[in-house]
Design a protein around this motif. Structure first.
Motif, PDB file in Angstrom:
ATOM      1  N   LEU A  19       0.811  -1.211   0.000  1.00  0.00           N
ATOM      2  CA  LEU A  19       0.000   0.000   0.000  1.00  0.00           C
ATOM      3  C   LEU A  19       0.849   1.267   0.000  1.00  0.00           C
ATOM      4  O   LEU A  19       0.343   2.353  -0.293  1.00  0.00           O
ATOM      5  CB  LEU A  19      -0.934   0.020   1.206  1.00  0.00           C
ATOM      6  N   LYS A  22       0.606   2.742  -3.332  1.00  0.00           N
ATOM      7  CA  LYS A  22      -0.746   2.948  -3.858  1.00  0.00           C
ATOM      8  C   LYS A  22      -0.789   4.239  -4.666  1.00  0.00           C
ATOM      9  O   LYS A  22      -0.319   5.286  -4.230  1.00  0.00           O
ATOM     10  CB  LYS A  22      -1.746   3.019  -2.704  1.00  0.00           C
ATOM     11  N   GLU A  23      -1.351   4.150  -5.871  1.00  0.00           N
ATOM     12  CA  GLU A  23      -1.400   5.293  -6.761  1.00  0.00           C
ATOM     13  C   GLU A  23      -2.800   5.893  -6.794  1.00  0.00           C
ATOM     14  O   GLU A  23      -3.769   5.293  -6.343  1.00  0.00           O
ATOM     15  CB  GLU A  23      -0.973   4.873  -8.174  1.00  0.00           C
ATOM     16  N   ARG A 184      -3.881  12.170  -1.813  1.00  0.00           N
ATOM     17  CA  ARG A 184      -3.815  10.766  -2.194  1.00  0.00           C
ATOM     18  C   ARG A 184      -5.172  10.110  -1.961  1.00  0.00           C
ATOM     19  O   ARG A 184      -5.863  10.422  -0.987  1.00  0.00           O
ATOM     20  CB  ARG A 184      -2.757  10.036  -1.368  1.00  0.00           C
ATOM     21  N   VAL A 187      -6.831   4.510   1.480  1.00  0.00           N
ATOM     22  CA  VAL A 187      -6.926   3.052   1.494  1.00  0.00           C
ATOM     23  C   VAL A 187      -8.408   2.679   1.569  1.00  0.00           C
ATOM     24  O   VAL A 187      -9.158   3.216   2.380  1.00  0.00           O
ATOM     25  CB  VAL A 187      -6.149   2.471   2.695  1.00  0.00           C
ATOM     26  N   ASP A 254      -8.616  -2.299  -1.482  1.00  0.00           N
ATOM     27  CA  ASP A 254      -7.206  -2.475  -1.115  1.00  0.00           C
ATOM     28  C   ASP A 254      -7.014  -3.497  -0.010  1.00  0.00           C
ATOM     29  O   ASP A 254      -5.947  -4.103   0.095  1.00  0.00           O
ATOM     30  CB  ASP A 254      -6.612  -1.140  -0.647  1.00  0.00           C
ATOM     31  N   VAL A 328       1.853   3.725   5.246  1.00  0.00           N
ATOM     32  CA  VAL A 328       1.248   4.760   4.416  1.00  0.00           C
ATOM     33  C   VAL A 328       1.534   6.167   4.941  1.00  0.00           C
ATOM     34  O   VAL A 328       1.526   7.134   4.194  1.00  0.00           O
ATOM     35  CB  VAL A 328      -0.284   4.525   4.317  1.00  0.00           C
TER      36      VAL A 328
END
Length: 406
Positions: A19, A22-23, A184, A187, A254, A328
């Motif tokens: 994660l 993560k994009e 961003r 999650v 996710d 993250v």
């Protein structure tokens, strides 16, 4: 042999390590970005403050007009000119004059210092429009003046990518005139409650059933931590039903988190449904929250929490929240401090015990309820988790403990 809390935390961190890459980003208004992570550096479009302003209520002056006089009183008597309220664009300050100025008001051109009203003689502003003079003491250039850009200069980095957007960072963005920000994508968790014994709140409660509190408890904890949550319906103790719920998701997920069905009883639906998946069911040396599931389901990270309400929340705080903070960068770890017990406690040998408590004024912590994993009323009346290491079996009143603030 039971796995230690530290070892299981490392296992969860490893499970979620992907994660970190993560994009995906999205543009949100400032209040919509609360709790989210900044996607890119933000440069200041202007300086703060944008102009030199007064730090005090007083008189804006030319410091050269208030020289020291050896052998006599310092300072000078100046003519009072029009006042400068906050928000006004003042006229140039001429030599030999002083302008009443309010805190935050723009410094007049030519002025380089402010004398607080308390140091003036008389120590009160004259009525606007009346002819008056004021005697002021010697003052140095820059006294009680906030220079333009003294907080931040235009073009410099205001916030770095990855910053958690709490009240302070959002306030800075607003002060810079920014109304939206790139963050961003959070999650995304698929949350499922299991068990024939649980029903949705708001429905009739049949005999032998209980209302599902875990879904609300965990969703609230996750959303508060900045996660996006999708809840399935409640899955009964039919493994096929659980598999259908998990595989019917239409959104990109996710992480999957389940509650219940991970112990060693006869109807452990999560254990049964995950047969053949690379998922391990372990006992962690922790009370409450010992039974845990960890692995991947159809390639997605999966965590199985116990079914008792306190157990599932403690599992989230001890494992998922801390792992996300490390991997993250959000949510922030719970504030940890030391406090003294208001009463004695006992803890089972070889287990890390997590008790619920209320931190009181003066630095003591009162335990709320017993160690039972079903005591949701005690949890609701707590503001802290009391950490009792596995090597400790007894603590007296007054003993120092670590507490995590909720």
């Amino acid at each position: 042999m039971a796995r230690s809390v530290a070892a299981h935390r490392r296992a969860v961190q490893e499970l979620l390590s992907g994660l970190a890459h993560k994009e995906g980003t999205e543009e949100l208004p400032l209040m919509g970005a609360l709790g989210r992570l900044l996607a890119a550096d933000v440069l200041a479009p202007l300086s703060l403050p944008p102009f030199a302003n007064s730090q005090m209520d007083g008189f804006a002056v030319r410091s050269a007009d208030l020289p020291p006089h050896p052998g006599s009183d310092a300072g000078a008597e100046l003519t009072v000119v029009d006042p400068v309220p906050a928000g006004a664009a003042p006229a140039r300050l001429l030599p030999g004059t002083a302008a009443p100025i309010m805190t935050g008001a723009m410094m007049p051109e030519g002025a380089d210092a402010v004398v607080p009203i308390e140091q003036a003689v008389p120590d009160a502003f004259p009525a606007p429009g009346t002819a008056a003079t004021v005697r002021l003491p010697t003052t140095e250039p820059g006294t009680f003046v906030r220079d333009a850009g003294s907080d931040i200069s235009a073009g410099t980095v205001a916030l770095r990518a990855g910053t958690a957007l709490g009240p302070g960072p959002l306030g800075l963005l607003a002060a810079l005139g920014i109304t939206s920000v790139e963050v961003r994508k959070p999650v995304h968790v698929l949350l499922v409650t299991t068990g024939d014994e649980v029903v949705e709140p708001g429905t009739t409660l049949p005999e032998g059933k209980i209302y599902d509190s875990n879904g609300t408890l965990l969703e609230a904890a996750m959303r508060q931590a900045g996660l996006r949550v999708t809840r399935t319906g409640i899955s009964g103790d039919d493994p096929a039903q659980l598999l259908q719920l998990l595989r019917s998701r239409s959104e990109t997920i996710d992480l999957i988190v389940s509650t219940g069905g991970v112990s060693k009883g006869a109807y452990e639906v999560v254990r049964q449904a995950m047969d053949g998946q690379p998922i391990e069911f372990v006992s962690v040396a922790m009370q409450p929250g010992g039974p845990q599931g960890i692995g991947t389901f159809d390639g997605l990270p999966f965590l199985g929490f116990p079914g008792n309400p306190v157990s599932c929340l403690v599992s989230f705080e001890m494992f998922l929240r801390t792992a996300l903070a490390d991997v993250v960068g959000s949510p922030a770890p719970r504030p940890s401090l030391r406090a003294r017990l208001a009463e004695p406690l006992t803890s089972p040998a070889g287990k890390h015990q997590v008790r619920r408590g209320t931190l009181l004024p003066g630095g003591t912590v009162r335990l709320e309820g017993g160690p039972g994993s079903h005591l949701i009323h005690a949890l609701a009346n707590s503001n802290a988790l009391v950490q009792v290491p596995e090597a400790v079996t007894e603590l007296d009143a007054g003993a120092e403990v670590e507490v995590w603030m909720l």
